[in-house]
Design an enzyme around this catalytic site. Sequence first.
Site, PDB file in Angstrom:
ATOM      1  N   THR A   1      -5.940 -11.543  -2.175  1.00 56.72           N
ATOM      2  CA  THR A   1      -6.286 -11.138  -3.541  1.00 56.72           C
ATOM      3  C   THR A   1      -5.005 -10.883  -4.333  1.00 56.72           C
ATOM      4  OG1 THR A   1      -6.609  -8.931  -2.617  1.00 56.72           O
ATOM      5  CG2 THR A   1      -8.591 -10.178  -3.153  1.00 56.72           C
TER       6      THR A   1
ATOM      7  N   LYS B   1       0.728 -13.697   8.267  1.00 58.31           N
ATOM      8  CA  LYS B   1       1.100 -13.796   6.849  1.00 58.31           C
ATOM      9  C   LYS B   1       2.504 -14.390   6.681  1.00 58.31           C
ATOM     10  CE  LYS B   1      -1.823  -9.817   5.571  1.00 58.31           C
ATOM     11  NZ  LYS B   1      -2.805 -10.327   4.593  1.00 58.31           N
TER      12      LYS B   1
ATOM     13  N   LYS C   1      -3.878 -11.642  -8.337  1.00 60.46           N
ATOM     14  CA  LYS C   1      -3.234 -10.688  -9.247  1.00 60.46           C
ATOM     15  C   LYS C   1      -1.923 -11.275  -9.777  1.00 60.46           C
ATOM     16  CE  LYS C   1      -5.304  -7.197  -6.371  1.00 60.46           C
ATOM     17  NZ  LYS C   1      -5.148  -6.395  -5.151  1.00 60.46           N
TER      18      LYS C   1
ATOM     19  N   HIS D   1     -14.355 -10.369   6.675  1.00 60.24           N
ATOM     20  CA  HIS D   1     -13.077 -10.433   5.948  1.00 60.24           C
ATOM     21  C   HIS D   1     -11.925 -10.962   6.771  1.00 60.24           C
ATOM     22  CE1 HIS D   1     -14.278  -8.280   2.276  1.00 60.24           C
ATOM     23  NE2 HIS D   1     -15.125  -7.667   3.082  1.00 60.24           N
TER      24      HIS D   1
ATOM     25  N   LYS E   1       2.381  -7.457   0.706  1.00 64.48           N
ATOM     26  CA  LYS E   1       1.100  -7.438   1.410  1.00 64.48           C
ATOM     27  C   LYS E   1       1.328  -6.723   2.725  1.00 64.48           C
ATOM     28  CE  LYS E   1       1.184 -12.019   1.120  1.00 64.48           C
ATOM     29  NZ  LYS E   1      -0.084 -12.522   0.682  1.00 64.48           N
ATOM     30  N   ARG E   2       0.273  -6.504   3.514  1.00 66.41           N
ATOM     31  CA  ARG E   2       0.471  -5.927   4.835  1.00 66.41           C
ATOM     32  C   ARG E   2       1.412  -6.816   5.651  1.00 66.41           C
ATOM     33  NH1 ARG E   2      -2.348  -1.349   6.753  1.00 66.41           N
ATOM     34  NH2 ARG E   2      -1.113  -1.795   8.585  1.00 66.41           N
TER      35      ARG E   2
HETATM   36  C1  8GP Z   1      -8.573  -8.920   4.236  1.00 63.36           C
HETATM   37  C2  8GP Z   1      -8.143 -10.365   4.411  1.00 63.36           C
HETATM   38  O1  8GP Z   1      -7.059 -10.420   5.318  1.00 63.36           O
HETATM   39  C3  8GP Z   1      -7.728 -10.922   3.068  1.00 63.36           C
HETATM   40  O2  8GP Z   1      -7.422 -12.274   3.186  1.00 63.36           O
HETATM   41  C4  8GP Z   1      -8.866 -10.743   2.076  1.00 63.36           C
HETATM   42  O3  8GP Z   1      -8.449 -11.120   0.800  1.00 63.36           O
HETATM   43  C5  8GP Z   1      -9.288  -9.293   2.037  1.00 63.36           C
HETATM   44  O4  8GP Z   1      -9.668  -8.852   3.336  1.00 63.36           O
HETATM   45  C6  8GP Z   1     -10.487  -9.059   1.145  1.00 63.36           C
HETATM   46  O5  8GP Z   1     -11.517  -9.905   1.487  1.00 63.36           O
HETATM   47  N1  8GP Z   1      -9.010  -8.383   5.491  1.00 63.36           N
HETATM   48  C7  8GP Z   1      -8.771  -7.117   5.803  1.00 63.36           C
HETATM   49  O6  8GP Z   1      -8.176  -6.343   5.067  1.00 63.36           O
HETATM   50  C8  8GP Z   1      -9.319  -6.683   7.071  1.00 63.36           C
HETATM   51  O7  8GP Z   1      -9.917  -7.463   7.784  1.00 63.36           O
HETATM   52  N2  8GP Z   1      -9.131  -5.424   7.396  1.00 63.36           N
HETATM   53  C9  8GP Z   1      -9.716  -4.883   8.559  1.00 63.36           C
HETATM   54  C10 8GP Z   1      -9.036  -4.984   9.811  1.00 63.36           C
HETATM   55  C11 8GP Z   1      -9.132  -3.661   9.025  1.00 63.36           C
END
Ligand code: 8GP
Length: 797
Positions: free
Chosen positions: A645, A544, A649, A352, A538-539
């Site tokens: 995501t 970002k 939305k 991810h 978002k975070r």
């Molecule tokens: C996120 C990605 O940053 C995002 O682009 C993507 O849409 C989402 O995963 C679902 O696939 N990644 C994370 O949230 C992630 O890597 N979290 C871990 C570090 C805790």
Amino acid sequence: MNSLNFQQRIEQTLQIQFGVTIDHASKRQVYEAMMRSVREILSQKKFGYEQELKKRRVKRAYYMSMEFLVGRTLRNNLFNLGIEQEIQTYLSKHHISLDEIYQIEPDPGLGNGGLGRLASCYLDALTSQDYPVTGFSILYEYGIFKQVINNGWQQEFPDYWLDLGKYGLVYRSDEEVEVRFYGNIKEEMTAEGFRVTHENYTAIQAEPYDLLISGYDTDTVNTLRLWEAKAKTGFNMKLFERGEYSRSSEAEAIASSISKLLYPADSTREGKELRIKQQYFFISASLQQLVKNHYREFGTLENFHEYAALHINDTHPAMAVAEFMRLLIDEYHYSWEKSWEITTKTFAYTNHTIMSEALEKWAVDLFQPILPRIYSIIEEINRRFCQWVIDMGYEMTLPETAIIYDGMIKMANLSIVSSHYVNGVSKLHSDILVDSTFRSFYALYPDKFGNVTNGIAHRRWLGQANPELTNYLESLIGIDFVKDLSKISKLLEYKDDEKVLHALKDIKHQKKQQLAAYIQDTLGITVNPNSIFDVQVKRLHEYKRQLLNALHIVYLYQAIKYQGLRPTPRTFIFAAKASSGYDMAKNIIKFIHSISQLIESDELVREYIKVVFIPDYKVSLAEIILPAADVSEQISQAGKEASGTGNMKLMLNGAITLGTLDGANVEILEAVGEENIVIFGLKTEEVNQLVAEGYKPWEWYNRSERVKQTLDFIRTMTVGGMNFNFLVDYLLNDDPFMCLADFESYIYAQQQIEEAYNDEKQWQKMSLVNTAKAGIFSADRAVKEYADRIWHIQQVK
Ligand code: 8GP
């Protein structure tokens, strides 16, 4: 589902639990009665579904994830049961507002961001489509922190959700298991062969709690199993009497820390140890239970992969492959070769993120004492893998591909080597994985890699979050799109229908008014629903680029104040949590607040622009913000956002994307066409090239008048006694995500957005097309790809 039945249940529960009638019950009592009633109904359905699955002996998927950002469950369940409106009417007859009852439910924050929310969207979609799946995670006592903003600074407070959240959970005392830490391993040759035993370990009890997952318009109910850690024997009297005081309560101490908190900061050694324990705790408990049940049913584990697909959601559950090997070898005495064959047919892994700090690595000297047997298995997997790589003639890739290298265990490498399939989460991201991040692995296993572009639970993000739009769409194109989002494309037929465009505009306005009311109530800030709602939620992470957004606002500020710019009024809305140890992210939050303050203090500027930072971003807040957005800011540096995501939305709710060619933005562009999106900035290859040449942010400052004006202006800014010179210096010298390189192009894109918005009819048409083209971003489509291509599971009704 019959709503009368449900009403009776609520009233019965109120009588039995509290001895009150519905007319005398408090809101809290009604909430509890409703949660309990839903749980009963789902338990019943679950029983029926389980019977069917057992009878048919079908293959199931198991989704292991350290995070599930579940969001509130009550509304989702009533919606899925198809009784939300009737229950609303029923309650209002008793002068109870269903909305107020919903507000009582805590938002289970068992995740940080995208990855966790995706896991929950997938459970919802899989269940709605009758796929048998179980999620596995930890019952964190405290979810992600509650964010409070104090004088512009983020502060973190504990989020204790179980108090009111527990009513959704079913405790399964029959499925407790023991998880073992520390100790040593003993290897010996016995009459039955070579055996390894784990001795002198500390045992922790894993207690299962099930959150039942409903599906839309179906009797299928799946489970999210959450494990809680308990000391097995509690306090050890014997050790205490012998004077071993600290060891006497060791198990208790470990247990209470394991399921206490989501991702405690892992920058310290203790934090890292705890993280390792959390990961092993939940995967071991889950696998022990699965393996035991499978063996009980079939009397063998050789066919395990024919009945179970195990999914590793990013590397956090990667130890599962070693634990599975341990169970097969040590407990069921399969050979290494056989065990490895079953393992590699069973596991699949999704990556991810390519951010290197998120690609987990554990120091051997930290890991080995905590999990001695798991370490020895990883070591052997690594030994055999390295030998194979050498045999293949690829030994020069070992520094990159070895699972253990330079004293570190690389969890992504372990996951790739042990899985039969590895996927990224958007086309671009999956390409980056094979072209660069995992390039050497791709050469070794070209058939292992693929892509599944993310998707979202549209029934939550449209159906529930935006009932106004849902109902209107239903009146136009029928209700089919709720079950099958591809049907929403019928909306395209109305793209030139002025009446429809007008109605959609009214709905957006209504959602903006609702968000404005929320902002007024919670922050005491008045925003103008007639302004453009420009949303970045978002975070908070530098990649970002909330900072780029903020720089543009500063640019507008000084252009309005000194250059006579008179833009269309705009409200910039931010919401974002920063990791508690991430100082730069916290500085950016402070910077955004300071800009907001600066604007508010200027009579002229505040007529045109406004900045609102809404604290404590979470699922329930997203449900209020996203439907109200006009503009969706997806401005990460190209190549960095795996998918996103929120972008999906927002488009589904009719917002226009202003984005870079990153993550799933690329596919949004493909879907809507370039006239319905605004794209700007460097592309991934251009970013890479610039990195290779040596990016010098100073040059961009010297080259662009607007970059210069903006940064120079920031140097003159003092807000509440604070100046932001350090940010300017950071941008000029470092700027790791190239805000300056993309700044000109971003300003231009913002102007395009404004022009498009000012052409009301055109804008509304763009918005309609975005909604109509969102079909492929449904989680229903995504999970079907996982089910068909990776897990090979079938729907069971
Ligand atoms: C996120 C990605 O940053 C995002 O682009 C993507 O849409 C989402 O995963 C679902 O696939 N990644 C994370 O949230 C992630 O890597 N979290 C871990 C570090 C805790």
